[in-house]
Write an enzyme that holds these catalytic residues in place. Structure first.
Site, PDB file in Angstrom:
ATOM      1  N   CYS A 160       0.860  -1.188   0.000  1.00 41.46           N
ATOM      2  CA  CYS A 160       0.000   0.000   0.000  1.00 41.46           C
ATOM      3  C   CYS A 160       0.893   1.234   0.000  1.00 41.46           C
ATOM      4  O   CYS A 160       2.067   1.141  -0.398  1.00 41.46           O
ATOM      5  CB  CYS A 160      -0.968  -0.015   1.190  1.00 41.46           C
ATOM      6  SG  CYS A 160      -0.168  -0.013   2.808  1.00 41.46           S
ATOM      7  N   ASN A 189       2.276   1.383   4.363  1.00 37.58           N
ATOM      8  CA  ASN A 189       2.603   0.092   5.014  1.00 37.58           C
ATOM      9  C   ASN A 189       2.302   0.128   6.522  1.00 37.58           C
ATOM     10  O   ASN A 189       2.971  -0.516   7.317  1.00 37.58           O
ATOM     11  CB  ASN A 189       4.057  -0.329   4.741  1.00 37.58           C
ATOM     12  CG  ASN A 189       4.377  -1.774   5.126  1.00 37.58           C
ATOM     13  OD1 ASN A 189       5.505  -2.080   5.485  1.00 37.58           O
ATOM     14  ND2 ASN A 189       3.405  -2.664   5.079  1.00 37.58           N
ATOM     15  N   CYS A 201      -1.422   0.601   7.400  1.00 37.44           N
ATOM     16  CA  CYS A 201      -2.861   0.299   7.520  1.00 37.44           C
ATOM     17  C   CYS A 201      -3.237  -0.915   6.665  1.00 37.44           C
ATOM     18  O   CYS A 201      -3.420  -2.023   7.178  1.00 37.44           O
ATOM     19  CB  CYS A 201      -3.714   1.502   7.115  1.00 37.44           C
ATOM     20  SG  CYS A 201      -3.510   2.944   8.181  1.00 37.44           S
ATOM     21  N   ARG A 202      -3.369  -0.701   5.360  1.00 39.43           N
ATOM     22  CA  ARG A 202      -3.963  -1.749   4.515  1.00 39.43           C
ATOM     23  C   ARG A 202      -3.065  -2.956   4.300  1.00 39.43           C
ATOM     24  O   ARG A 202      -3.519  -4.107   4.464  1.00 39.43           O
ATOM     25  CB  ARG A 202      -4.349  -1.143   3.147  1.00 39.43           C
ATOM     26  CG  ARG A 202      -5.495  -0.150   3.242  1.00 39.43           C
ATOM     27  CD  ARG A 202      -5.615   0.675   1.967  1.00 39.43           C
ATOM     28  NE  ARG A 202      -4.473   1.569   1.806  1.00 39.43           N
ATOM     29  CZ  ARG A 202      -4.238   2.317   0.743  1.00 39.43           C
ATOM     30  NH1 ARG A 202      -5.070   2.256  -0.282  1.00 39.43           N
ATOM     31  NH2 ARG A 202      -3.195   3.118   0.696  1.00 39.43           N
ATOM     32  N   SER A 203      -1.804  -2.731   3.906  1.00 37.93           N
ATOM     33  CA  SER A 203      -0.972  -3.916   3.602  1.00 37.93           C
ATOM     34  C   SER A 203      -0.619  -4.739   4.840  1.00 37.93           C
ATOM     35  O   SER A 203      -0.586  -5.974   4.744  1.00 37.93           O
ATOM     36  CB  SER A 203       0.265  -3.550   2.768  1.00 37.93           C
ATOM     37  OG  SER A 203       1.084  -2.620   3.411  1.00 37.93           O
ATOM     38  N   ASP A 219      -7.974   4.013   0.993  1.00 41.32           N
ATOM     39  CA  ASP A 219      -7.037   4.440   2.033  1.00 41.32           C
ATOM     40  C   ASP A 219      -7.842   4.930   3.249  1.00 41.32           C
ATOM     41  O   ASP A 219      -8.594   5.896   3.140  1.00 41.32           O
ATOM     42  CB  ASP A 219      -6.186   5.570   1.438  1.00 41.32           C
ATOM     43  CG  ASP A 219      -5.164   6.114   2.398  1.00 41.32           C
ATOM     44  OD1 ASP A 219      -5.214   5.750   3.596  1.00 41.32           O
ATOM     45  OD2 ASP A 219      -4.315   6.895   1.948  1.00 41.32           O
TER      46      ASP A 219
HETATM   47  P1  4NP Z   1      -1.784   2.780   4.148  1.00 45.33           P
HETATM   48  O1  4NP Z   1      -2.424   4.130   4.756  1.00 45.33           O
HETATM   49  O2  4NP Z   1      -1.240   3.141   2.782  1.00 45.33           O
HETATM   50  O3  4NP Z   1      -2.955   1.860   4.075  1.00 45.33           O
HETATM   51  O4  4NP Z   1      -0.722   2.344   5.120  1.00 45.33           O
HETATM   52  C1  4NP Z   1      -1.742   5.337   4.846  1.00 45.33           C
HETATM   53  C2  4NP Z   1      -0.884   5.566   5.894  1.00 45.33           C
HETATM   54  C3  4NP Z   1      -0.238   6.778   6.001  1.00 45.33           C
HETATM   55  C4  4NP Z   1      -0.447   7.759   5.049  1.00 45.33           C
HETATM   56  C5  4NP Z   1      -1.298   7.523   3.979  1.00 45.33           C
HETATM   57  C6  4NP Z   1      -1.948   6.308   3.884  1.00 45.33           C
HETATM   58  N1  4NP Z   1       0.220   9.004   5.171  1.00 45.33           N
HETATM   59  O5  4NP Z   1      -0.046   9.899   4.312  1.00 45.33           O
HETATM   60  O6  4NP Z   1       1.024   9.212   6.072  1.00 45.33           O
END
Ligand code: 4NP
Length: 163
Positions: free
Chosen positions: A9, A12, A14-16, A126
């Site tokens: 993602c 790294n 939340c989703r992955s 996201d």
């Molecule tokens: P992820 O979510 O891609 O599912 O881990 C996010 C985590 C942090 C951010 C964006 C999406 N960020 O902008 O910091």
């Protein structure tokens, strides 16, 4: 021989990591832990070394999924080291493919929602800037996708778990 899966993602956190945790749980329940290995990574460097987001950890824990990874950034060597690279959304997918400059690994890269059997969405949205519902949706989509992915792996590798 073990099949190596990499979930990717943006951050790294939340989703992955959630995809990795859900898939590891399914693999363990299927008795395939020696045969399918999982890791996760982010396309960005925003959260390198961080544990998963506490909101994602809590929401997953309520479904008895325990997230344990530390964030790392996707690296070009991952193309060689993994058999399947599962992107959470179309932006992640494009960002990964951009690093595969001569298109050598294109067939390894997939949108994880392409393995969903019940949901029609293309992307795992996201959840980072949203509310609690977003984290529940991530887990709903990823549970569906990971179940479909396991079916796909068993069909593609009929000898899986036989050795
Ligand atoms: P992820 O979510 O891609 O599912 O881990 C996010 C985590 C942090 C951010 C964006 C999406 N960020 O902008 O910091």
């Amino acid at each position: 021989m073990a099949i190596k899966l990499l979930f990717v993602c943006l951050g790294n956190i939340c989703r992955s990591p959630a995809a990795e945790g859900i898939m590891l749980d399914l693999i363990q329940k299927a008795g395939l832990s020696d045969h399918i290995h999982c890791d996760s990574a982010g396309t960005s460097n925003y959260h390198i070394g961080d544990p998963p987001d506490s909101r994602m950890v809590m929401t997953a824990r309520q479904r008895d999924i325990h997230l344990q990874s530390l964030a790392r950034q996707f690296h070009g060597s991952d193309f060689e080291n993994f058999d399947l690279i599962l992107a959470m959304d179309r932006e992640n997918y494009q960002d990964i493919l951009r690093l595969d400059t001569d298109g050598k690994y294109r067939d390894k890269v997939h949108l994880i929602c392409d393995f969903c059997q019940s949901h029609a969405q293309k992307d795992v949205p996201d959840p980072y800037y949203g509310g609690r519902d977003g984290f529940e949706l991530v887990l709903d989509l990823l549970t569906d996708a990971c179940q479909g992915l396991l079916v796909h792996l068993k069909e593609t590798y009929p000898d899986l778990g036989c050795s």
